[in-house]
Design a protein around this motif. Structure first.
Motif, PDB file in Angstrom:
ATOM      1  N   GLN A  28       0.820  -1.219   0.000  1.00 54.83           N
ATOM      2  CA  GLN A  28       0.000   0.000   0.000  1.00 54.83           C
ATOM      3  C   GLN A  28       0.852   1.266   0.000  1.00 54.83           C
ATOM      4  OE1 GLN A  28      -3.385   0.005  -0.348  1.00 54.83           O
ATOM      5  NE2 GLN A  28      -3.103  -2.220  -0.615  1.00 54.83           N
ATOM      6  N   GLY A  29       2.170   1.095  -0.006  1.00 53.47           N
ATOM      7  CA  GLY A  29       3.058   2.246  -0.095  1.00 53.47           C
ATOM      8  C   GLY A  29       3.529   2.811   1.224  1.00 53.47           C
ATOM      9  N   ALA A  30       3.226   2.131   2.326  1.00 56.07           N
ATOM     10  CA  ALA A  30       3.640   2.626   3.642  1.00 56.07           C
ATOM     11  C   ALA A  30       5.109   2.333   3.897  1.00 56.07           C
ATOM     12  CB  ALA A  30       2.793   1.978   4.733  1.00 56.07           C
ATOM     13  N   ASN A  31       5.744   3.169   4.731  1.00 55.23           N
ATOM     14  CA  ASN A  31       7.043   2.807   5.293  1.00 55.23           C
ATOM     15  C   ASN A  31       6.806   1.702   6.323  1.00 55.23           C
ATOM     16  OD1 ASN A  31       8.375   4.940   3.925  1.00 55.23           O
ATOM     17  ND2 ASN A  31       7.884   6.364   5.579  1.00 55.23           N
ATOM     18  N   VAL A  32       7.656   0.683   6.325  1.00 54.79           N
ATOM     19  CA  VAL A  32       7.426  -0.466   7.206  1.00 54.79           C
ATOM     20  C   VAL A  32       8.671  -0.764   8.037  1.00 54.79           C
ATOM     21  CG1 VAL A  32       6.874  -2.936   7.311  1.00 54.79           C
ATOM     22  CG2 VAL A  32       5.742  -1.477   5.620  1.00 54.79           C
ATOM     23  N   VAL A  33       8.474  -0.828   9.355  1.00 55.52           N
ATOM     24  CA  VAL A  33       9.531  -1.261  10.263  1.00 55.52           C
ATOM     25  C   VAL A  33       9.311  -2.737  10.551  1.00 55.52           C
ATOM     26  CG1 VAL A  33      10.644  -0.930  12.496  1.00 55.52           C
ATOM     27  CG2 VAL A  33       9.608   1.029  11.307  1.00 55.52           C
ATOM     28  N   VAL A  34      10.238  -3.569  10.079  1.00 58.32           N
ATOM     29  CA  VAL A  34      10.165  -5.012  10.287  1.00 58.32           C
ATOM     30  C   VAL A  34      10.916  -5.333  11.578  1.00 58.32           C
ATOM     31  CG1 VAL A  34      10.733  -7.286   9.328  1.00 58.32           C
ATOM     32  CG2 VAL A  34      10.056  -5.407   7.794  1.00 58.32           C
ATOM     33  N   ASN A  35      10.171  -5.410  12.664  1.00 61.95           N
ATOM     34  CA  ASN A  35      10.805  -5.735  13.945  1.00 61.95           C
ATOM     35  C   ASN A  35      11.042  -7.237  14.062  1.00 61.95           C
ATOM     36  OD1 ASN A  35       9.522  -6.845  16.874  1.00 61.95           O
ATOM     37  ND2 ASN A  35      11.399  -5.626  17.005  1.00 61.95           N
ATOM     38  N   TYR A  36      12.171  -7.587  14.661  1.00 61.23           N
ATOM     39  CA  TYR A  36      12.469  -8.996  14.934  1.00 61.23           C
ATOM     40  C   TYR A  36      13.209  -9.089  16.261  1.00 61.23           C
ATOM     41  CZ  TYR A  36      17.316  -8.003  13.603  1.00 61.23           C
ATOM     42  OH  TYR A  36      18.588  -7.484  13.558  1.00 61.23           O
ATOM     43  N   PHE A  37      13.215 -10.289  16.816  1.00 58.88           N
ATOM     44  CA  PHE A  37      13.927 -10.539  18.066  1.00 58.88           C
ATOM     45  C   PHE A  37      15.169 -11.376  17.789  1.00 58.88           C
ATOM     46  CE2 PHE A  37      13.826 -12.977  22.341  1.00 58.88           C
ATOM     47  CZ  PHE A  37      14.834 -12.186  22.846  1.00 58.88           C
ATOM     48  N   LYS A  38      14.985 -12.569  17.213  1.00 59.70           N
ATOM     49  CA  LYS A  38      16.105 -13.469  16.947  1.00 59.70           C
ATOM     50  C   LYS A  38      16.328 -13.743  15.457  1.00 59.70           C
ATOM     51  CE  LYS A  38      15.560 -15.964  21.348  1.00 59.70           C
ATOM     52  NZ  LYS A  38      15.241 -17.277  21.975  1.00 59.70           N
ATOM     53  N   SER A  39      15.272 -13.602  14.663  1.00 63.47           N
ATOM     54  CA  SER A  39      15.339 -14.025  13.254  1.00 63.47           C
ATOM     55  C   SER A  39      15.892 -12.925  12.361  1.00 63.47           C
ATOM     56  CB  SER A  39      13.952 -14.459  12.775  1.00 63.47           C
ATOM     57  OG  SER A  39      13.429 -15.479  13.586  1.00 63.47           O
ATOM     58  N   LYS A  40      17.151 -12.565  12.580  1.00 60.38           N
ATOM     59  CA  LYS A  40      17.766 -11.459  11.850  1.00 60.38           C
ATOM     60  C   LYS A  40      17.801 -11.708  10.352  1.00 60.38           C
ATOM     61  CE  LYS A  40      22.005  -8.717  11.522  1.00 60.38           C
ATOM     62  NZ  LYS A  40      23.361  -8.470  12.070  1.00 60.38           N
ATOM     63  N   GLU A  41      18.238 -12.887   9.963  1.00 57.45           N
ATOM     64  CA  GLU A  41      18.389 -13.180   8.533  1.00 57.45           C
ATOM     65  C   GLU A  41      17.053 -13.091   7.802  1.00 57.45           C
ATOM     66  OE1 GLU A  41      20.011 -16.762   5.589  1.00 57.45           O
ATOM     67  OE2 GLU A  41      20.464 -16.816   7.727  1.00 57.45           O
ATOM     68  N   LYS A  42      16.007 -13.673   8.387  1.00 58.57           N
ATOM     69  CA  LYS A  42      14.689 -13.632   7.751  1.00 58.57           C
ATOM     70  C   LYS A  42      14.155 -12.204   7.689  1.00 58.57           C
ATOM     71  CE  LYS A  42      13.065 -18.316   8.740  1.00 58.57           C
ATOM     72  NZ  LYS A  42      12.002 -19.124   9.392  1.00 58.57           N
ATOM     73  N   ALA A  43      14.367 -11.442   8.756  1.00 62.37           N
ATOM     74  CA  ALA A  43      13.878 -10.059   8.786  1.00 62.37           C
ATOM     75  C   ALA A  43      14.570  -9.214   7.727  1.00 62.37           C
ATOM     76  CB  ALA A  43      14.098  -9.467  10.167  1.00 62.37           C
ATOM     77  N   GLU A  44      15.885  -9.376   7.595  1.00 60.63           N
ATOM     78  CA  GLU A  44      16.619  -8.585   6.617  1.00 60.63           C
ATOM     79  C   GLU A  44      16.283  -9.005   5.192  1.00 60.63           C
ATOM     80  OE1 GLU A  44      20.691  -8.877   7.838  1.00 60.63           O
ATOM     81  OE2 GLU A  44      20.472  -7.260   9.329  1.00 60.63           O
ATOM     82  N   GLU A  45      16.054 -10.297   4.985  1.00 60.33           N
ATOM     83  CA  GLU A  45      15.627 -10.771   3.664  1.00 60.33           C
ATOM     84  C   GLU A  45      14.278 -10.159   3.286  1.00 60.33           C
ATOM     85  OE1 GLU A  45      15.546 -15.001   3.646  1.00 60.33           O
ATOM     86  OE2 GLU A  45      17.735 -15.233   3.632  1.00 60.33           O
ATOM     87  N   LEU A  46      13.362 -10.151   4.240  1.00 60.04           N
ATOM     88  CA  LEU A  46      12.041  -9.576   3.985  1.00 60.04           C
ATOM     89  C   LEU A  46      12.153  -8.085   3.717  1.00 60.04           C
ATOM     90  CD1 LEU A  46       8.952  -9.713   3.903  1.00 60.04           C
ATOM     91  CD2 LEU A  46       8.951  -9.455   6.399  1.00 60.04           C
ATOM     92  N   SER A  47      12.908  -7.388   4.544  1.00 60.12           N
ATOM     93  CA  SER A  47      13.072  -5.949   4.366  1.00 60.12           C
ATOM     94  C   SER A  47      13.657  -5.626   2.998  1.00 60.12           C
ATOM     95  CB  SER A  47      13.973  -5.395   5.477  1.00 60.12           C
ATOM     96  OG  SER A  47      14.219  -4.028   5.281  1.00 60.12           O
ATOM     97  N   THR A  48      14.658  -6.368   2.594  1.00 57.50           N
ATOM     98  CA  THR A  48      15.275  -6.155   1.288  1.00 57.50           C
ATOM     99  C   THR A  48      14.272  -6.374   0.165  1.00 57.50           C
ATOM    100  OG1 THR A  48      17.451  -6.815   2.124  1.00 57.50           O
ATOM    101  CG2 THR A  48      17.111  -6.908  -0.262  1.00 57.50           C
ATOM    102  N   SER A  49      13.445  -7.409   0.307  1.00 60.65           N
ATOM    103  CA  SER A  49      12.462  -7.718  -0.731  1.00 60.65           C
ATOM    104  C   SER A  49      11.387  -6.639  -0.846  1.00 60.65           C
ATOM    105  CB  SER A  49      11.796  -9.072  -0.448  1.00 60.65           C
ATOM    106  OG  SER A  49      10.910  -8.994   0.655  1.00 60.65           O
ATOM    107  N   LEU A  50      11.160  -5.907   0.254  1.00 56.15           N
ATOM    108  CA  LEU A  50      10.135  -4.867   0.247  1.00 56.15           C
ATOM    109  C   LEU A  50      10.655  -3.540  -0.294  1.00 56.15           C
ATOM    110  CD1 LEU A  50       8.374  -5.547   3.682  1.00 56.15           C
ATOM    111  CD2 LEU A  50       7.685  -6.326   1.403  1.00 56.15           C
TER     112      LEU A  50
END
Length: 253
Positions: A28-50
């Motif tokens: 929808q075009g929003a800025n998104v903060v992908v918070n994570y606790f332990k899953s750094k790799e998955k969070a960064e992969e998702l953030s990059t894809s967005l």
């Protein structure tokens, strides 16, 4: 405020429901903060894809200082305050009907873990963003709950009790924060098919849900995310203190 002008913090967003929420808001075009606790790799992969409108930030949402630091980093990165909080993080729980402790085995530590994951975490994120929301006279808080409160298909004692408390928390916050243009609502899905937490749910349990649900299917994470978009959008500007059950009609509240 239109979704494409918003900055959205989603806790526990590296996987499962949180990831689908992040994708939905990003689309929808929003800025998104992908918070994570332990899953750094998955969070960064998702953030990059967005793309450039997303950032992955680590914080244990039960820790006040970590949440404050995360929000500070997000505001600095995007150059704009957080407008919407989605309290989604799930702490140390899986929907395993076989491993779930029964009434003879339950201990208080298990309940306390879920209270901290539901209530303390939500309090931390709201307080970290509250001054900015008050100043701009706008804010959206969306707490993720469960229809197990109304219909405990399986007695997931600790988790369900924590989410029941979150309903009370939601309504009290809605009452107080409405004067600042802040709405506080809850989206309660059914047992979603499928997330990491529900991957251990037996087909027997899903079969019971599907056979007794008017839409004859288990709700998906994407369908839950659609409801969260509604609460953050201008369409819900007059809605606060509500618990919207998104489960295909299994619970008619």
């Amino acid at each position: 405020m239109e979704l494409n002008k918003q900055t959205v913090l989603i806790t526990g967003a590296s996987r499962g429901v949180g990831a689908k929420l992040a994708i939905a808001f990003a689309e929808q075009g929003a800025n998104v903060v992908v918070n994570y606790f332990k899953s750094k790799e998955k969070a960064e992969e998702l953030s990059t894809s967005l793309g450039e409108k997303a950032i992955a930030l680590q914080a244990d949402v039960r820790d006040t200082e970590q949440v404050n630091q995360m929000v500070h980093k997000a505001v600095k990165h995007f150059g704009t305050p957080i407008t919407t909080i989605v309290n989604n993080a799930l702490v140390d729980f899986r929907f395993d009907p076989v491993a779930q402790k029964n009434a003879f085995e339950l201990d208080w530590d298990g309940f306390n873990t879920q209270f901290e994951g539901s209530i303390k975490a939500s309090l931390n994120t709201i307080q970290a963003c509250l001054s900015d929301m008050k100043e701009q006279q706008f804010g959206r808080v969306i707490n993720i709950g469960t229809n197990l409160v109304q219909n405990p298909v399986v007695a997931y004692h600790e988790y369900t009790t924590g989410k029941a408390a979150l309903i009370g928390f939601t309504r009290n916050m809605a009452k107080e924060l409405g004067q600042y243009g802040i709405t506080v609502n809850m989206v309660s899905g059914g047992l979603l098919k499928e997330t990491d937490a529900s991957s251990v749910t037996t087909e027997e349990v899903f079969g019971i849900i599907e056979s007794t649900t008017p839409l004859q299917k288990a709700t998906t994470p994407e369908e839950l995310a659609d409801a969260a978009l509604f609460f953050a959008s201008p369409w819900a500007r007059a809605v606060t203190g509500q618990n919207l059950v998104v489960d295909g009609g299994l619970v008619m509240d």
